[in-house]
Design an enzyme around this catalytic site. Sequence first.
Site, mmCIF file in Angstrom:
data_model
loop_
_atom_site.group_PDB
_atom_site.id
_atom_site.type_symbol
_atom_site.label_atom_id
_atom_site.label_comp_id
_atom_site.label_asym_id
_atom_site.label_seq_id
_atom_site.Cartn_x
_atom_site.Cartn_y
_atom_site.Cartn_z
ATOM 1 N N ASN A 189 35.809 -65.734 2.692
ATOM 2 C CA ASN A 189 36.913 -64.867 2.267
ATOM 3 C C ASN A 189 37.992 -65.613 1.493
ATOM 4 O OD1 ASN A 189 36.819 -65.803 5.048
ATOM 5 N ND2 ASN A 189 38.895 -65.046 5.253
ATOM 6 N N GLN A 237 32.310 -60.179 3.145
ATOM 7 C CA GLN A 237 32.662 -60.394 1.738
ATOM 8 C C GLN A 237 31.463 -60.215 0.809
ATOM 9 O OE1 GLN A 237 35.740 -60.681 0.703
ATOM 10 N NE2 GLN A 237 36.771 -61.048 2.658
ATOM 11 N N SER A 280 32.557 -54.618 6.936
ATOM 12 C CA SER A 280 33.859 -53.963 7.064
ATOM 13 C C SER A 280 34.102 -53.096 5.828
ATOM 14 C CB SER A 280 34.920 -55.057 7.151
ATOM 15 O OG SER A 280 36.169 -54.476 7.356
ATOM 16 N N HIS A 329 36.990 -51.793 4.620
ATOM 17 C CA HIS A 329 38.220 -51.931 3.817
ATOM 18 C C HIS A 329 38.195 -53.103 2.843
ATOM 19 C CE1 HIS A 329 40.536 -55.237 5.920
ATOM 20 N NE2 HIS A 329 39.642 -54.978 6.853
ATOM 21 N N THR A 340 34.010 -40.672 19.868
ATOM 22 C CA THR A 340 33.784 -39.731 18.763
ATOM 23 C C THR A 340 33.931 -40.466 17.440
ATOM 24 O OG1 THR A 340 34.566 -37.922 20.130
ATOM 25 C CG2 THR A 340 34.578 -37.544 17.750
ATOM 26 N N CYS A 371 45.906 -64.052 6.865
ATOM 27 C CA CYS A 371 46.407 -64.192 8.235
ATOM 28 C C CYS A 371 47.403 -65.335 8.347
ATOM 29 C CB CYS A 371 45.270 -64.475 9.196
ATOM 30 S SG CYS A 371 43.824 -63.534 8.845
HETATM 31 N N1 PLP Z 1 35.060 -61.696 8.428
HETATM 32 C C1 PLP Z 1 35.531 -61.950 7.210
HETATM 33 C C2 PLP Z 1 34.798 -62.911 6.322
HETATM 34 C C3 PLP Z 1 36.693 -61.339 6.758
HETATM 35 O O1 PLP Z 1 37.158 -61.595 5.524
HETATM 36 C C4 PLP Z 1 37.361 -60.441 7.629
HETATM 37 C C5 PLP Z 1 38.642 -59.824 7.202
HETATM 38 O O2 PLP Z 1 39.580 -60.515 6.846
HETATM 39 C C6 PLP Z 1 36.830 -60.187 8.891
HETATM 40 C C7 PLP Z 1 35.681 -60.831 9.262
HETATM 41 C C8 PLP Z 1 37.480 -59.192 9.840
HETATM 42 O O3 PLP Z 1 37.254 -57.896 9.361
HETATM 43 P P1 PLP Z 1 37.996 -56.572 9.913
HETATM 44 O O4 PLP Z 1 39.327 -56.557 9.269
HETATM 45 O O5 PLP Z 1 37.159 -55.421 9.477
HETATM 46 O O6 PLP Z 1 38.031 -56.656 11.387
#
Ligand code: PLP
Length: 692
Positions: A161, A189, A209, A211, A247, A336
Amino acid sequence: MTTEIYLDSNATSVVLPAAIEAATDVMRQRYGNPSSTHATGLQAKAILDEARACAVRLLGVGNGRLMFNSGATEGIQTSVLSALVSLRERRDAGEAIGSLLVYGATEHKAVPESLAHWNRLLGLNLTLHKLPVDHDGAHSLQALREVALQAAMVCTMAANNETGVVSDLAGIASVLAASKALWMVDCVQALGKLKLDLSSTRIDYAPFSGHKLYAPKGIGMLYVRTGAPFTPLIMGGGQEGGQRSGTENMAGIAALGAVLSALERGDTFRSNEELHSFRARLAESLRAALPGVVFNNPFDKCLPTTLNFAVPGLSSRELMDVFDAAQVRVSAGSACSSSKAAPSYVLDAMGLPLWRSAGAIRMSFGPLADEATIAAACKRIERCGEALRASCLIPSERPAAPHDGLLQLGVEGACSWMVLDAASRSCIVIDPLPDHVARIESYVRCQGYKVQAIVSTLPNAGRAMLIDALGRHFNHHTEADEYGCPLQAASITLANGASAGTIALGAQVLACVHCGTGDELRAYLLGTPQGTVLPAASVRFAFSARPAQQALRAVSVEQTLLCPTRDEHNQFCTIAAPVTALAADAQLDSRALEAFLQAHPDARLVDVREPYEFAATVAPSPAGRAALSVPLGRLAEFASEWLRAEQTPLVFFCRSGNRSMKAAQCLRRLGHQHAYSLNGGLALAPPLPLAA
Ligand code: PLP
């Protein structure tokens, strides 16, 4: 052109219009519960089934499981729980399971944290083992080979990421061929950027994921290989075939379904070639705007949508701030850790030097990026470069406009001061800190100043390093004592009758005052002399360590601003009798600001962000009024003026309201009763039409 240019897609993405439509439809019309057997429920179930079928085809799920969940963090928990429960059962049955839980050194924190959590909770007591990566961020296959037979579980990501580095999954699979380890690959990613055919691989678990690829937050998917152990994380009503109760998040599933369907059709997203050319253009603009920029990620081994870079002499905070002012959204290292500006553990693991890891900026876009956005981003990058050049933060051929007055440089509670005289292009430095040497040197060189003297409040306090760095920009001709005060100084009479040596700076003098019980401290008074006398009322500023401030009362006045050598609480400057009670009305939100400005047409708006942020700004000032730029380092200088003049209302603002609150508090403490801060800053101010 939109105001904001969003280049932080690895953190989260905008939502695809078709995904918004699909979610809206589910909330407005097809709102049924897919478990209901009536027609409304069946309509919802059809959406759910369609989205899953699309994911199954697109990811090559084959006969494996594909369940919807809340996102990758949940998918990682489920994978780790499933693997570790099975390992415990096998171990209890007397089987050898291996002793290591292996994870890549550059994994998202969710991976090692989940491994440690479930390892402890299940009482497995296996050893967590970090798998090193090489200089390019690729997992060391040699190191993996060495532990493969002891590994109970292996966790590696498909693409990183922070850097976009793509893992050699085929290489890892071949090393693991002889190992019984369960294998999780974090595919967050990779979705929509790498071709995946999961059931043809040895991968046991693959979390996704929504988003990160144009679906909303709170929706994700987990792939589990046929035959791989599985334990549900959430039990309840048996939804998702009993694999994940609760649900279903139908709005999220419909939206993700729309994204997956666009991916499958292949008519919505850019080709790899186009994405490569977008990145090349951004990199070219960065090279032109920011001399010395270095890229932390090897482009030939990365997703084409990620750039990670650092600029010598600039912190990630400064780069973030200038980009944010230009409304280009990027992140420092990973999202983060961006508030802490801590070094990136991903770049540390790649063995990059601290300045590159702590100064890293990630710029990332998604496969929906378009020509116009990239062209606009390149223009804004150019603007950021110009703003940094004009503020002397990066080298410039053109000399910058010189400043007059005071400049405070702070670091972790300590501070240095510079007294600048634009007319004579000369300045004096007071209490230079080692951390400020490079900054002072480039500032002095860029503005063409000569440093007349470097003085300190304590003897021999680290002046040599700055003198060395300044070279010809320092006045080497004057012999000085161990405080940096000239030995042959002209003397002046202070208000208490004592005489003091002086350093002239334009029409003003800096007088060196002996203080402390054994005269071991020095304080410095800045003011305009009258002949050979420096009357107390002419002393505008006094620089000293706090213990010495008391001793200055006899030679200054109540309005003299006391400039400390330590400033842990960001007070900037004080007066001998500060006003302690702060009025509760010092904060204005943007709605109150409109009314306030109407009631006080003479009020001044003061932007306390750094000069490079001011220069890079594309949005108009709050309420569309022109603002004065007074960065916090120059607050003491301006405060002295504002306190002397008739008190017009001052409204400070910055990006978030944090710096402006400190400025308003400082002015109120100094006795200015009409100082305010714009609560929430520019970030929460209503958008106005673009200025540039
Ligand atoms: N793994 C990677 C490589 C990510 O970039 C992220 C999000 O930053 C996650 C896991 C965590 O994903 P989520 O926000 O859907 O819990």
